[in-house]
Design a protein around this motif. Structure first.
Motif, PDB file in Angstrom:
ATOM      1  N   GLY A  21       0.790  -1.230   0.000  1.00  0.00           N
ATOM      2  CA  GLY A  21       0.000   0.000   0.000  1.00  0.00           C
ATOM      3  C   GLY A  21       0.822   1.278   0.000  1.00  0.00           C
ATOM      4  O   GLY A  21       0.307   2.346   0.336  1.00  0.00           O
ATOM      5  N   THR A  23       2.480   4.691  -1.108  1.00  0.00           N
ATOM      6  CA  THR A  23       1.925   5.734  -1.969  1.00  0.00           C
ATOM      7  C   THR A  23       3.011   6.317  -2.880  1.00  0.00           C
ATOM      8  O   THR A  23       4.208   6.127  -2.643  1.00  0.00           O
ATOM      9  CB  THR A  23       1.326   6.873  -1.136  1.00  0.00           C
ATOM     10  OG1 THR A  23       2.387   7.533  -0.419  1.00  0.00           O
ATOM     11  CG2 THR A  23       0.263   6.361  -0.172  1.00  0.00           C
ATOM     12  N   GLU A  26       5.285   8.633  -0.877  1.00  0.00           N
ATOM     13  CA  GLU A  26       6.260   7.886  -0.086  1.00  0.00           C
ATOM     14  C   GLU A  26       7.381   7.360  -0.971  1.00  0.00           C
ATOM     15  O   GLU A  26       8.559   7.391  -0.586  1.00  0.00           O
ATOM     16  CB  GLU A  26       5.577   6.735   0.653  1.00  0.00           C
ATOM     17  CG  GLU A  26       4.638   7.205   1.753  1.00  0.00           C
ATOM     18  CD  GLU A  26       3.723   6.117   2.275  1.00  0.00           C
ATOM     19  OE1 GLU A  26       3.366   6.194   3.461  1.00  0.00           O
ATOM     20  OE2 GLU A  26       3.351   5.188   1.503  1.00  0.00           O
ATOM     21  N   PRO A  63       4.020   2.159  -7.656  1.00  0.00           N
ATOM     22  CA  PRO A  63       4.396   3.576  -7.677  1.00  0.00           C
ATOM     23  C   PRO A  63       5.902   3.816  -7.774  1.00  0.00           C
ATOM     24  O   PRO A  63       6.329   4.798  -8.378  1.00  0.00           O
ATOM     25  CB  PRO A  63       3.835   4.143  -6.370  1.00  0.00           C
ATOM     26  CG  PRO A  63       3.157   3.050  -5.659  1.00  0.00           C
ATOM     27  CD  PRO A  63       3.221   1.817  -6.483  1.00  0.00           C
TER      28      PRO A  63
END
Length: 90
Positions: A21, A23, A26, A63
């Motif tokens: 999870g 982001t 991050e 990401p």
């Protein structure tokens, strides 16, 4: 995959792919820390290409893959952004 190597000395990129999870923001922060930890003499473009080649096939939508690709594309020829030489002269 090893936790750290010459392209990822602190294992930051490796660990980013293991965080569930994570982001985009991050990943950008981790990427900056990674970039600052590279030795000055190391060619960042070559290292980024190697890391993308390693991680993109298994994590195309992660990401960090996106951030590394942006980093590679952002390394295009630097432009002068200011200073007295860029101002119009009479």
């Amino acid at each position: 995959m090893k936790k750290s190597d010459d392209n990822d000395p602190k294992g930051l990129i490796f660990e980013a792919y293991r965080i569930e999870g994570i982001t985009l923001a991050e990943c950008r922060s981790i990427f900056l820390d990674w970039a600052l930890s590279l030795p000055v003499e190391q060619d960042t473009g070559v290292v980024l290409r190697a890391l993308i080649a390693r991680y993109q096939p298994g994590f195309p939508d992660h990401p960090m893959t996106s951030v590394m690709s942006e980093g590679l594309n952002g390394m295009a020829a630097p432009r002068r952004r200011g200073g007295w030489r860029s101002r119009p002269r009479n």
